[in-house]
Design a protein around this motif. Structure first.
Motif, PDB file in Angstrom:
ATOM      1  N   ASN A   7       0.862  -1.170   0.000  1.00  0.00           N
ATOM      2  CA  ASN A   7       0.000   0.000   0.000  1.00  0.00           C
ATOM      3  C   ASN A   7       0.906   1.231   0.000  1.00  0.00           C
ATOM      4  OD1 ASN A   7      -1.563   2.267   0.886  1.00  0.00           O
ATOM      5  ND2 ASN A   7      -3.117   0.859   1.671  1.00  0.00           N
ATOM      6  N   THR A   8       0.931   1.964  -1.109  1.00  0.00           N
ATOM      7  CA  THR A   8       1.876   3.066  -1.220  1.00  0.00           C
ATOM      8  C   THR A   8       1.492   4.274  -0.382  1.00  0.00           C
ATOM      9  OG1 THR A   8       0.723   3.811  -3.223  1.00  0.00           O
ATOM     10  CG2 THR A   8       2.639   2.376  -3.519  1.00  0.00           C
ATOM     11  N   ASP A   9       0.268   4.292   0.141  1.00  0.00           N
ATOM     12  CA  ASP A   9      -0.131   5.374   1.044  1.00  0.00           C
ATOM     13  C   ASP A   9       0.369   5.134   2.462  1.00  0.00           C
ATOM     14  OD1 ASP A   9      -1.481   6.841  -0.893  1.00  0.00           O
ATOM     15  OD2 ASP A   9      -3.325   5.693  -0.612  1.00  0.00           O
ATOM     16  N   THR A  10       0.303   3.875   2.897  1.00  0.00           N
ATOM     17  CA  THR A  10       0.646   3.563   4.287  1.00  0.00           C
ATOM     18  C   THR A  10       1.972   2.823   4.435  1.00  0.00           C
ATOM     19  OG1 THR A  10      -0.485   1.420   4.247  1.00  0.00           O
ATOM     20  CG2 THR A  10      -1.822   3.359   4.798  1.00  0.00           C
ATOM     21  N   GLU A  12       2.182  -0.317   4.188  1.00  0.00           N
ATOM     22  CA  GLU A  12       1.839  -1.656   4.659  1.00  0.00           C
ATOM     23  C   GLU A  12       1.951  -2.670   3.519  1.00  0.00           C
ATOM     24  OE1 GLU A  12      -2.018  -4.025   6.599  1.00  0.00           O
ATOM     25  OE2 GLU A  12      -2.111  -1.885   6.150  1.00  0.00           O
ATOM     26  N   THR A  14       1.251  -6.697   2.180  1.00  0.00           N
ATOM     27  CA  THR A  14       0.565  -7.973   2.324  1.00  0.00           C
ATOM     28  C   THR A  14       1.278  -9.011   1.474  1.00  0.00           C
ATOM     29  OG1 THR A  14      -1.549  -6.854   2.638  1.00  0.00           O
ATOM     30  CG2 THR A  14      -1.631  -9.189   2.027  1.00  0.00           C
ATOM     31  N   GLU A  64      -9.115  -7.402  -6.753  1.00  0.00           N
ATOM     32  CA  GLU A  64      -9.709  -6.839  -5.537  1.00  0.00           C
ATOM     33  C   GLU A  64      -9.429  -7.701  -4.314  1.00  0.00           C
ATOM     34  OE1 GLU A  64     -10.822  -3.971  -6.031  1.00  0.00           O
ATOM     35  OE2 GLU A  64     -11.050  -4.037  -8.214  1.00  0.00           O
TER      36      GLU A  64
END
Length: 219
Positions: A7-10, A12, A14, A64
């Motif tokens: 997640n490039t915003d946070t 994080e 997976t 998704e």
């Protein structure tokens, strides 16, 4: 045998395990090494695809949920991919030969049809005139697919809708035949820009010429 999704915003991450079963020679199921190599994303139809070098598969996942939808065996060290999102066609190249690997002497680029939401199918094979087709590119409407031989330094333009091809030698100083493996420029990856230019990375490096090792810079 994992894919990391960041997640490039946070920041994080997976981890997705590549752990699907494959069939071995005696008919039993095998959960061996897959070695995921390359990913492409279909943002229109909401899939992502990965090649697994060691097990020889292309796998399709839901963009998704990251759940495995299906897989298809292509064999022979699959490497890079490009896709035609509108026609739902995927093109797969081959891993360049390495000292610890065998079986990468294919001269084909495979076309996979993923229009069926449940099962992918091999819809075509395009034979080029050189071994180890590795670098792949595609134009905006999918009417042209570009492929470079990693070992012979030849560039091919495939016309999937017509079943035709064009080709040119990349190294004008050598002008080798397409079936002669010079391993001089060693093209790796292709990017098509505005349907008029191709950018091709070439790793080059050591080259054996007239009983001497010559070093060529990558370009």
């Amino acid at each position: 045998d994992q894919i990391g999704i960041v997640n490039t915003d946070t920041g994080e991450m997976t981890a997705i395990d590549i752990n699907f079963e494959t069939m071995v020679m005696d008919g039993d199921m095998n959960m061996g090494d897959h070695t995921p190599h390359f990913i492409v994303i279909d943002e229109i139809n909401r899939y992502w695809f990965v090649t697994t070098i060691m097990s020889g598969y292309v796998a399709r996942y839901d963009l998704e949920t990251n759940i495995l939808i299906d897989k298809i065996e292509v064999g022979d060290l699959p490497a890079l991919m490009v896709l035609n999102e509108n026609n739902r066609k995927l093109y797969v190249s081959r891993m360049m030969p390495m000292a610890e690997m065998t079986g990468a002497e294919s001269t084909i680029v495979q076309e996979i049809d993923y229009s069926n939401p449940d099962n992918m199918t091999l819809s075509n094979e395009f034979i080029i005139g050189s071994p180890t087709p590795h670098g792949l590119g595609i134009n905006s409407d999918g009417s042209e697919v570009y492929v470079a031989s990693n070992t012979a330094d030849w560039l091919y333009k495939l016309f999937p809708f017509k079943g035709e091809r064009d080709s040119v030698v990349m190294d004008s100083s050598i002008l080798n035949s397409p079936n002669i493996e010079t391993q001089r420029l060693k093209p790796i990856q292709i990017v098509s820009v505005e349907d008029s230019l191709l950018f091709i990375t070439c790793s080059a490096g050591k080259w054996f010429d007239n009983n001497q090792n010559v070093y060529l810079p990558g370009q």
